[in-house]
Design an enzyme around this catalytic site. Structure first.
Site, PDB file in Angstrom:
ATOM      1  N   ASP A   7       0.882  -1.172   0.000  1.00  0.00           N
ATOM      2  CA  ASP A   7       0.000   0.000   0.000  1.00  0.00           C
ATOM      3  C   ASP A   7       0.919   1.221   0.000  1.00  0.00           C
ATOM      4  O   ASP A   7       2.134   1.101   0.158  1.00  0.00           O
ATOM      5  CB  ASP A   7      -0.894  -0.018   1.255  1.00  0.00           C
ATOM      6  CG  ASP A   7      -1.817   1.203   1.319  1.00  0.00           C
ATOM      7  OD1 ASP A   7      -2.375   1.586   0.281  1.00  0.00           O
ATOM      8  OD2 ASP A   7      -1.965   1.796   2.405  1.00  0.00           O
ATOM      9  N   SER A   8       0.320   2.401  -0.125  1.00  0.00           N
ATOM     10  CA  SER A   8       1.115   3.631  -0.070  1.00  0.00           C
ATOM     11  C   SER A   8       1.656   3.885   1.341  1.00  0.00           C
ATOM     12  O   SER A   8       2.578   4.674   1.513  1.00  0.00           O
ATOM     13  CB  SER A   8       0.254   4.814  -0.489  1.00  0.00           C
ATOM     14  OG  SER A   8      -0.815   4.956   0.430  1.00  0.00           O
ATOM     15  N   CYS A  71      -4.664  -1.813  -1.553  1.00  0.00           N
ATOM     16  CA  CYS A  71      -4.850  -0.397  -1.843  1.00  0.00           C
ATOM     17  C   CYS A  71      -5.844  -0.290  -3.008  1.00  0.00           C
ATOM     18  O   CYS A  71      -5.593  -0.854  -4.087  1.00  0.00           O
ATOM     19  CB  CYS A  71      -3.496   0.185  -2.237  1.00  0.00           C
ATOM     20  SG  CYS A  71      -3.553   1.888  -2.808  1.00  0.00           S
ATOM     21  N   THR A  73      -6.582   2.366  -4.677  1.00  0.00           N
ATOM     22  CA  THR A  73      -6.038   3.261  -5.698  1.00  0.00           C
ATOM     23  C   THR A  73      -5.060   2.513  -6.601  1.00  0.00           C
ATOM     24  O   THR A  73      -5.124   2.620  -7.840  1.00  0.00           O
ATOM     25  CB  THR A  73      -5.332   4.449  -5.001  1.00  0.00           C
ATOM     26  OG1 THR A  73      -6.207   4.978  -3.997  1.00  0.00           O
ATOM     27  CG2 THR A  73      -4.959   5.528  -5.972  1.00  0.00           C
ATOM     28  N   GLU A 152      -2.047   9.144   8.427  1.00  0.00           N
ATOM     29  CA  GLU A 152      -0.620   8.792   8.560  1.00  0.00           C
ATOM     30  C   GLU A 152       0.063   9.628   9.647  1.00  0.00           C
ATOM     31  O   GLU A 152       0.935   9.157  10.357  1.00  0.00           O
ATOM     32  CB  GLU A 152       0.116   9.028   7.229  1.00  0.00           C
ATOM     33  CG  GLU A 152      -0.277   8.070   6.115  1.00  0.00           C
ATOM     34  CD  GLU A 152       0.504   6.754   6.128  1.00  0.00           C
ATOM     35  OE1 GLU A 152       1.621   6.715   6.661  1.00  0.00           O
ATOM     36  OE2 GLU A 152      -0.043   5.758   5.586  1.00  0.00           O
ATOM     37  N   CYS A 184     -11.029   3.143   0.762  1.00  0.00           N
ATOM     38  CA  CYS A 184      -9.575   3.340   0.838  1.00  0.00           C
ATOM     39  C   CYS A 184      -9.143   2.574   2.080  1.00  0.00           C
ATOM     40  O   CYS A 184      -9.808   2.669   3.133  1.00  0.00           O
ATOM     41  CB  CYS A 184      -9.248   4.828   0.991  1.00  0.00           C
ATOM     42  SG  CYS A 184      -7.535   5.162   1.473  1.00  0.00           S
ATOM     43  N   HIS A 186      -6.920   2.980   4.124  1.00  0.00           N
ATOM     44  CA  HIS A 186      -6.569   3.812   5.285  1.00  0.00           C
ATOM     45  C   HIS A 186      -7.802   4.128   6.152  1.00  0.00           C
ATOM     46  O   HIS A 186      -7.675   4.356   7.357  1.00  0.00           O
ATOM     47  CB  HIS A 186      -5.979   5.158   4.843  1.00  0.00           C
ATOM     48  CG  HIS A 186      -4.532   5.109   4.491  1.00  0.00           C
ATOM     49  ND1 HIS A 186      -4.076   4.579   3.311  1.00  0.00           N
ATOM     50  CD2 HIS A 186      -3.433   5.546   5.166  1.00  0.00           C
ATOM     51  CE1 HIS A 186      -2.755   4.695   3.276  1.00  0.00           C
ATOM     52  NE2 HIS A 186      -2.339   5.277   4.374  1.00  0.00           N
TER      53      HIS A 186
HETATM   54  N1  DGL Z   1      -4.764   3.126   1.028  1.00  0.00           N
HETATM   55  C1  DGL Z   1      -4.939   3.494  -0.305  1.00  0.00           C
HETATM   56  C2  DGL Z   1      -6.243   3.122  -0.941  1.00  0.00           C
HETATM   57  O1  DGL Z   1      -6.838   2.158  -0.526  1.00  0.00           O
HETATM   58  C3  DGL Z   1      -4.212   4.688  -0.873  1.00  0.00           C
HETATM   59  C4  DGL Z   1      -4.272   5.941  -0.144  1.00  0.00           C
HETATM   60  C5  DGL Z   1      -3.389   7.005  -0.739  1.00  0.00           C
HETATM   61  O2  DGL Z   1      -2.170   6.827  -0.726  1.00  0.00           O
HETATM   62  O3  DGL Z   1      -3.920   7.999  -1.242  1.00  0.00           O
HETATM   63  O4  DGL Z   1      -6.678   3.732  -1.883  1.00  0.00           O
END
Ligand code: DGL
Length: 263
Positions: A7-8, A71, A73, A152, A184, A186
């Site tokens: 993931d990011s 993730c 995205t 974060e 997302c 996160h």
């Molecule tokens: N956790 C990520 C997602 O599910 C990416 C969040 C990000 O880096 O913008 O999309």
């Protein structure tokens, strides 16, 4: 079984949490690409490039046999190309849990929170065409630019973050949205704050459990027995909030690996 997850940043750890309850006899190698985070405000070309580099890294360094793109995205920007490039690898992606929300809603009003890149991607549009088109369902979609950074940095309860969330959620609260898709990985880390602002018993739905179950099915097809212990190895490419990692996984330390360059 060696399983790569990326993931990011910290978001994919919400998927790993779900995996811990379901997957056994495996080593999980998790890359938090904090050097390039947030992904949600990058172009799909950039996100594809990061995804290819991380996948290559996990294959070369750890000989992973399965990959979870934890993730939404990155899944939207890269899952097709990853499957094309690595046809033998079990690859599981993440998509907003719209299907579960449709099963749960009583008001037929569903909120979807996701990154700008996920909501504007073709993959999300396809999902809606398949599941929602032609049905008497009202969707309230909100791209939450900036929310990943607040998560974060552990500043979710700051004035700025609460102001943004109130602005985004107010129309949904007033419309009596009763199911909220956390699109997302996160956002489950902000679940409590979101539920408090909605203040209507809204059900927040994430994809972690569904991904883990799907992964287990695919691994069993490969002969995986799923008995024994699970070990988690965490890596990060840039700065990371160690306190949040400790909150999620006490006793697991993450290792700094720097920017991944090779594709
Ligand atoms: N956790 C990520 C997602 O599910 C990416 C969040 C990000 O880096 O913008 O999309």
């Amino acid at each position: 079984m060696k399983i790569g997850v990326f993931d990011s940043g910290l978001g994919g750890l919400t998927v790993v949490q779900a995996m811990l309850g379901i997957i056994r006899d495996a080593d999980i190698f998790y890359v938090a690409d904090t050097f390039n985070a947030p992904y949600g405000e990058k172009t799909s070309k950039e996100i594809l490039d990061y995804s290819l580099k991380i996948t290559n890294y996990l294959i070369v360094q750890y000989q992973i046999e399965a990959l979870v793109v934890a993730c939404n995205t990155a899944t939207s920007a890269s899952i097709k190309q990853l499957r094309k490039k690595y046809p033998k690898l079990v690859i599981i992606g993440t998509e907003p849990a719209v299907k579960s929300a449709l099963e749960l809603t009583k008001t037929s009003k569903i909120g979807v929170l996701a990154t700008p890149a996920t909501l504007s991607g073709d993959k999300y549009q396809c999902l809606l065409d398949n599941l929602v088109k032609g049905r008497d369902i009202k969707l309230y979609e909100q791209a939450c630019a900036g929310l990943v950074e607040h998560i974060e940095n552990d500043t979710l309860k700051s004035e700025e973050s609460l102001r943004l969330l109130e602005k985004w959620l107010k129309p949904m609260r007033e419309a009596k949205v009763d199911s909220m898709v956390l699109g997302c990985t996160h956002y489950p880390l902000a679940r409590k704050v979101i539920e408090d602002i909605m203040d209507n018993g809204v059900k927040c739905i994430d994809s972690g459990h569904a991904i883990s179950k799907h992964l287990l099915t695919r691994l069993k097809e490969q002969g995986h027995k799923n008995e024994g212990k699970l070990t988690l190895h965490l890596f990060h490419t840039g700065e990371i909030n160690q306190i949040l990692i400790q909150k999620l996984f006490p006793y697991v330390c993450s290792e700094y690996i720097g920017k991944i360059e090779k594709n």
